[in-house]
Design an enzyme around this catalytic site. Sequence first.
Site, PDB file in Angstrom:
ATOM      1  N   HIS A 194       0.832  -1.211   0.000  1.00 46.11           N
ATOM      2  CA  HIS A 194       0.000   0.000   0.000  1.00 46.11           C
ATOM      3  C   HIS A 194       0.868   1.264   0.000  1.00 46.11           C
ATOM      4  CE1 HIS A 194      -3.323  -2.648   1.229  1.00 46.11           C
ATOM      5  NE2 HIS A 194      -4.103  -1.707   0.754  1.00 46.11           N
ATOM      6  N   LYS A 219      -0.654   4.981   4.593  1.00 42.47           N
ATOM      7  CA  LYS A 219      -1.563   4.065   5.299  1.00 42.47           C
ATOM      8  C   LYS A 219      -1.161   3.902   6.762  1.00 42.47           C
ATOM      9  CE  LYS A 219      -3.887  -0.384   4.781  1.00 42.47           C
ATOM     10  NZ  LYS A 219      -5.203   0.218   5.073  1.00 42.47           N
TER      11      LYS A 219
HETATM   12  P1  NAD Z   1      -7.381   9.714   4.708  1.00 43.20           P
HETATM   13  O1  NAD Z   1      -6.409   9.926   5.815  1.00 43.20           O
HETATM   14  O2  NAD Z   1      -7.117  10.301   3.378  1.00 43.20           O
HETATM   15  O3  NAD Z   1      -8.840  10.247   5.179  1.00 43.20           O
HETATM   16  C1  NAD Z   1      -9.324  10.084   6.485  1.00 43.20           C
HETATM   17  C2  NAD Z   1     -10.455  11.078   6.682  1.00 43.20           C
HETATM   18  O4  NAD Z   1     -11.033  10.883   7.975  1.00 43.20           O
HETATM   19  C3  NAD Z   1      -9.986  12.558   6.636  1.00 43.20           C
HETATM   20  O5  NAD Z   1     -10.909  13.280   5.842  1.00 43.20           O
HETATM   21  C4  NAD Z   1     -10.105  13.003   8.093  1.00 43.20           C
HETATM   22  O6  NAD Z   1     -10.361  14.386   8.212  1.00 43.20           O
HETATM   23  C5  NAD Z   1     -11.300  12.162   8.505  1.00 43.20           C
HETATM   24  N1  NAD Z   1     -11.467  12.105   9.955  1.00 43.20           N
HETATM   25  C6  NAD Z   1     -10.506  11.853  10.892  1.00 43.20           C
HETATM   26  N2  NAD Z   1     -11.063  11.963  12.122  1.00 43.20           N
HETATM   27  C7  NAD Z   1     -12.381  12.271  11.946  1.00 43.20           C
HETATM   28  C8  NAD Z   1     -13.469  12.524  12.827  1.00 43.20           C
HETATM   29  N3  NAD Z   1     -13.310  12.474  14.167  1.00 43.20           N
HETATM   30  N4  NAD Z   1     -14.686  12.823  12.300  1.00 43.20           N
HETATM   31  C9  NAD Z   1     -14.871  12.861  10.961  1.00 43.20           C
HETATM   32  N5  NAD Z   1     -13.861  12.635  10.063  1.00 43.20           N
HETATM   33  C10 NAD Z   1     -12.643  12.348  10.562  1.00 43.20           C
HETATM   34  O7  NAD Z   1      -7.572   8.134   4.625  1.00 43.20           O
HETATM   35  P2  NAD Z   1      -8.150   7.270   3.391  1.00 43.20           P
HETATM   36  O8  NAD Z   1      -7.045   6.816   2.514  1.00 43.20           O
HETATM   37  O9  NAD Z   1      -9.342   7.952   2.806  1.00 43.20           O
HETATM   38  O10 NAD Z   1      -8.622   5.957   4.193  1.00 43.20           O
HETATM   39  C11 NAD Z   1      -9.550   6.048   5.265  1.00 43.20           C
HETATM   40  C12 NAD Z   1      -9.801   4.650   5.802  1.00 43.20           C
HETATM   41  O11 NAD Z   1     -10.445   3.844   4.787  1.00 43.20           O
HETATM   42  C13 NAD Z   1      -8.530   3.874   6.195  1.00 43.20           C
HETATM   43  O12 NAD Z   1      -8.819   3.099   7.347  1.00 43.20           O
HETATM   44  C14 NAD Z   1      -8.281   2.968   4.995  1.00 43.20           C
HETATM   45  O13 NAD Z   1      -7.551   1.801   5.328  1.00 43.20           O
HETATM   46  C15 NAD Z   1      -9.704   2.636   4.610  1.00 43.20           C
HETATM   47  N6  NAD Z   1      -9.916   2.174   3.222  1.00 43.20           N
HETATM   48  C16 NAD Z   1     -10.828   1.187   3.064  1.00 43.20           C
HETATM   49  C17 NAD Z   1     -11.142   0.744   1.799  1.00 43.20           C
HETATM   50  C18 NAD Z   1     -12.226  -0.303   1.633  1.00 43.20           C
HETATM   51  O14 NAD Z   1     -12.532  -0.720   0.497  1.00 43.20           O
HETATM   52  N7  NAD Z   1     -12.842  -0.737   2.723  1.00 43.20           N
HETATM   53  C19 NAD Z   1     -10.499   1.297   0.679  1.00 43.20           C
HETATM   54  C20 NAD Z   1      -9.566   2.306   0.886  1.00 43.20           C
HETATM   55  C21 NAD Z   1      -9.282   2.748   2.169  1.00 43.20           C
END
Ligand code: NAD
Length: 259
Positions: free
Chosen positions: A148, A152
């Site tokens: 990744h 991450k």
């Molecule tokens: P990122 O860091 O780009 O985004 C995280 C978001 O969460 C940011 O907008 C941040 O401001 C927000 N956030 C943090 N604390 C918060 C709160 N208290 N209230 C509201 N929002 C809050 O991360 P990303 O790459 O978008 O990934 C996010 C998550 O999704 C990770 O855990 C990643 O592993 C997961 N993910 C899952 C899949 C899937 O298919 N299930 C795919 C990609 C990523």
Amino acid sequence: MIKLAVLGPSGRMGRRVIELAAVKEGVQVHSAIDRSDSPLIGQVLDDGVVVTSNLETGLAGCAAYVDFTTPESTAAAARAARHTRVAAVVGTTGLGPAALAELDRLAETAPVLVAANFSLGVNLLLVLAESAARALGPDFDFEVVELHHRHKRDAPSGTALALARALAAGRDQSLDEVLCTARSGDVGERGPGEIGVFGLRGGETIGEHTAYLIGDSERIEISHRAASRDLFAAGALRAATWLAGRPPGHYRMRDVLGL
Ligand code: NAD
């Protein structure tokens, strides 16, 4: 028309969910909820939605919410959603006991779908891995490797753990009893039934997973490579439209995809 709340609109995934929802029929982004110190708070998105940090007002009036954030935020959203009974589509990975307990409590009053991966290909990979493990049995060694992007937070990835769990299920094992996530130093021979899961990090790689099924004279590799985050965002939107209005309880992406 499903009214949707999107958590983490400033994040890589949240942003794509909002962009894809704008062109998808049957869903409308009704609210966007970010952390209180996000630069987006108070800003108006293209579709007129004002970004808020207030979970209660953000979730009010929505049929479902989509959550790709952090384990702490996932727990707080699940707690808030219990009063409004909003369907939860959760993609956040690395969830610990506190967040999982909040989601269990939410599932008593609302439909909840937690998926480490929303892509059709990965969910098919899980089915293939389980049936391959069942067919190959105890003579093969199983290992999972994931790759990744450098941003991450959690390791190994939720998808890698789901893949290991599918391999374990194919041999009627509990992953907790056979999982190995570190080998360093004089660790001795590989334990019987052990499933190794290891993560690599680098660049902007979206997500790659390979299950290795290794026998004495042959090796099978089952891989998935994501070429765009859109497949996760589109899968989450599909899950939200499928989930909204269903009875309380836990659902799986397999149910949505009919796998
Ligand atoms: P990122 O860091 O780009 O985004 C995280 C978001 O969460 C940011 O907008 C941040 O401001 C927000 N956030 C943090 N604390 C918060 C709160 N208290 N209230 C509201 N929002 C809050 O991360 P990303 O790459 O978008 O990934 C996010 C998550 O999704 C990770 O855990 C990643 O592993 C997961 N993910 C899952 C899949 C899937 O298919 N299930 C795919 C990609 C990523």
